[in-house]
Design an enzyme around this catalytic site. Structure first.
Site, PDB file in Angstrom:
ATOM      1  N   CYS A  45      11.368  -4.259  -7.663  1.00 30.09           N
ATOM      2  CA  CYS A  45      12.722  -4.174  -6.726  1.00 30.09           C
ATOM      3  C   CYS A  45      13.946  -4.442  -6.330  1.00 30.09           C
ATOM      4  CB  CYS A  45      12.267  -3.542  -4.774  1.00 30.09           C
ATOM      5  SG  CYS A  45      11.179  -5.617  -4.477  1.00 30.09           S
ATOM      6  N   ASP A  52       3.374  -2.228 -10.387  1.00 23.55           N
ATOM      7  CA  ASP A  52       5.220  -2.315  -9.534  1.00 23.55           C
ATOM      8  C   ASP A  52       4.924  -4.061  -9.437  1.00 23.55           C
ATOM      9  OD1 ASP A  52       6.747  -1.864  -7.963  1.00 23.55           O
ATOM     10  OD2 ASP A  52       5.370  -2.498  -6.201  1.00 23.55           O
ATOM     11  N   ARG A  81      -2.999 -10.208   1.106  1.00 21.93           N
ATOM     12  CA  ARG A  81      -2.265  -8.549   1.513  1.00 21.93           C
ATOM     13  C   ARG A  81      -3.101  -7.521   1.354  1.00 21.93           C
ATOM     14  NH1 ARG A  81       3.381  -8.344  -0.538  1.00 21.93           N
ATOM     15  NH2 ARG A  81       2.372  -6.756  -2.647  1.00 21.93           N
ATOM     16  N   GLY A 117       0.888  -1.043   0.341  1.00 17.54           N
ATOM     17  CA  GLY A 117      -0.217   0.094  -0.071  1.00 17.54           C
ATOM     18  C   GLY A 117       0.468   1.363   0.195  1.00 17.54           C
ATOM     19  N   GLY A 118       2.253   1.018   0.118  1.00 19.30           N
ATOM     20  CA  GLY A 118       2.803   2.368   0.323  1.00 19.30           C
ATOM     21  C   GLY A 118       2.698   3.292  -0.961  1.00 19.30           C
ATOM     22  N   LYS A 119       2.728   3.158  -2.378  1.00 20.87           N
ATOM     23  CA  LYS A 119       2.361   3.467  -3.256  1.00 20.87           C
ATOM     24  C   LYS A 119       0.698   4.161  -3.190  1.00 20.87           C
ATOM     25  CE  LYS A 119       6.115   1.247  -5.913  1.00 20.87           C
ATOM     26  NZ  LYS A 119       6.888   0.407  -4.767  1.00 20.87           N
ATOM     27  N   ASP A 154      -6.732 -10.881  -9.667  1.00 14.49           N
ATOM     28  CA  ASP A 154      -6.119 -11.575 -10.674  1.00 14.49           C
ATOM     29  C   ASP A 154      -5.165 -10.667 -11.834  1.00 14.49           C
ATOM     30  OD1 ASP A 154      -3.515 -12.127 -12.469  1.00 14.49           O
ATOM     31  OD2 ASP A 154      -4.768 -14.515 -12.739  1.00 14.49           O
ATOM     32  N   GLY A 155      -4.050  -9.461 -11.591  1.00 13.47           N
ATOM     33  CA  GLY A 155      -3.362  -8.482 -12.540  1.00 13.47           C
ATOM     34  C   GLY A 155      -3.948  -9.106 -13.658  1.00 13.47           C
ATOM     35  N   ASP A 204      -4.823  -5.762  -5.642  1.00  9.12           N
ATOM     36  CA  ASP A 204      -3.738  -6.725  -5.847  1.00  9.12           C
ATOM     37  C   ASP A 204      -4.290  -8.465  -5.781  1.00  9.12           C
ATOM     38  OD1 ASP A 204      -0.214  -6.862  -4.519  1.00  9.12           O
ATOM     39  OD2 ASP A 204      -1.641  -8.539  -3.739  1.00  9.12           O
TER      40      ASP A 204
END
Length: 421
Positions: A348, A293, A249, A225-227, A275-276, A244
């Site tokens: 990342c 991301d 999550r 959730g940061g972004k 499902d993205g 998500d």
């Protein structure tokens, strides 16, 4: 028995026992019964190698070829404590927090970059105006003034100097080499926390997305959730969808929103657990901006944490399939974007297989299978804007890559911006 044999018999029996093998039959009497045989025991499984060690070995083999002389420094940084930034919560009173952080010598790296860009623009404009004045010495004074004004306007709007960064996002970091830790976040009178601690490099994909007023925005792989929180801090999203695939999550995402965002704003965010990879079919050509991301090898976590480590042997197949999953998610993001819209892809990880190669393959598939032309945007100005805070890899073919560095231990963070034509 030896006593029954007498003295001589006892000595003979002792000699016979000394000549036996350990646990075996008397010497010279053949193989003997099975119960005397020595059987070596083998472990049922190979010795357990920690996934962190497997990850480090994998990175040593691959990243030493990619990063060459930079790898020893990056490797040491990955194994050291990560550096964090404090994303200020604009939904909470922040004046006293700002003062507190500045007293600790922390600075808002976003606003500092914008100030730097403005100074650069003004300097370039003044230099260009000076050249224009020398070219117009024979013109009238009024004509010179008009030419100078036109020249300054052109310099101020030239692409290399235009930052395209949201000034509403504020994230404080400590200077290079300063390893001071931020205190834990505190609630305000309404119970909202004053800042969110995160890898400051994680903000760069959000800044690159460059959300504009009333944009429809999709965060395709939103948890934890940061972004998503950073997107809300812009205060200008017309509509925000946060998705998500992981239900557990997604619960973490709900917790973040509940801890930082007022209810009236929270209820405008559409949170889903789809499902993205199917999103392009669910809401195709809908969004102005899409953030993808993707799940990745999370390099820093992989060398530091045993729990939920993708280098665990039972997750080998999952790890090998990551580039395919990443490509499918990026394609879904592209298909969900309106013509003229933009997608930012991020990981990342330092791995080119998860970064540049995914971008190249997505551009190819979009063109050949969907007749969609994709333009890879130039983000090199991010290097200039944020070089005081982050260490960038200068040989990244597409997009930008933040390298962990002992004096600025953020990242790794790869991000690349695509425009759907």
């Amino acid at each position: 028995m030896m006593a029954a044999l007498g003295g001589g018999g006892g000595r003979a029996a002792a000699a016979l026992l000394r000549r036996r093998g350990p646990g075996g039959p008397p010497a010279g009497l053949g193989a003997g019964p099975r119960r005397y045989r020595y059987k070596e025991k083998w472990a049922a499984t190979a010795p357990r190698i920690p996934p962190t060690r497997l990850a480090l070995h994998h990175f040593d083999v691959n990243y030493s070829l990619q990063l060459k002389d930079l790898w020893p420094s990056v490797r040491a940084s990955l194994l050291c404590e990560q550096k964090y930034g404090a994303l200020l919560n604009n939904f909470s009173p922040v004046d006293h927090v700002t003062q507190e952080l500045e007293l600790l010598n922390a600075t808002d790296f976003v606003s500092e970059a914008l100030k730097k860009a403005l100074r650069s623009q003004r300097g370039a404009a003044a230099e260009e105006a000076g050249r224009g004045e020398s070219r117009s010495q024979e013109g009238s004074g009024e004509g010179r003034t008009a030419m100078q004004a036109e020249t300054m306007t052109q310099a101020e709007t030239s692409p290399p100097l235009r930052p395209s960064v949201s000034s509403n996002i504020k994230c404080y970091t400590f200077p290079r080499g300063d390893i001071t830790r931020f205190r834990p976040a505190r609630p305000d009178a309404l119970g909202l926390l004053d800042y969110y601690l995160m890898d400051a490099a994680s903000l760069l994909p959000v800044l690159a997305l460059n959300v504009q007023p009333d944009d429809f925005v999709l965060d395709l792989c939103a948890a934890p959730g940061g972004k998503t929180l950073a997107l809300l801090q812009t205060g200008i999203c017309g509509y925000l969808a946060a998705n998500d695939v992981s239900i557990s999550r997604t619960k973490r995402l709900y917790q973040i929103l509940h801890s930082y965002v007022p209810k009236v704003i929270r209820e405008t965010v559409s949170v889903t657990s789809c499902d993205g990879r199917d999103w392009g079919q669910l809401q195709g050509s809908t969004f102005h901006k899409v953030l993808v991301d993707v799940p990745c090898t999370t390099d820093r976590h992989s060398v530091m944490e045993e729990e939920n480590n993708i280098f665990h042997r039972r997750r080998t197949k999952e790890r090998q399939m990551l580039p395919m999953l990443q490509l499918q998610l990026l394609m879904a993001g592209i298909l969900a974007t309106k013509p003229g819209g933009e997608v930012v892809y991020s990981t990342c990880s330092l791995s080119p297989l998860q970064n540049e190669y995914v971008i190249e393959r997505a551009v190819e598939i979009a063109e050949t299978q969907f007749n969609i032309s994709i333009h890879v945007e130039d983000l090199s100005h991010f290097r200039t804007l944020f070089q005081d805070t982050f260490s960038f890899f200068l040989d990244c073919r597409l997009g930008e890559l933040v390298l962990p560095h002992l004096t600025a231990n953020f990242g790794p963070m790869y991000f690349c911006k695509l425009r759907r034509m």
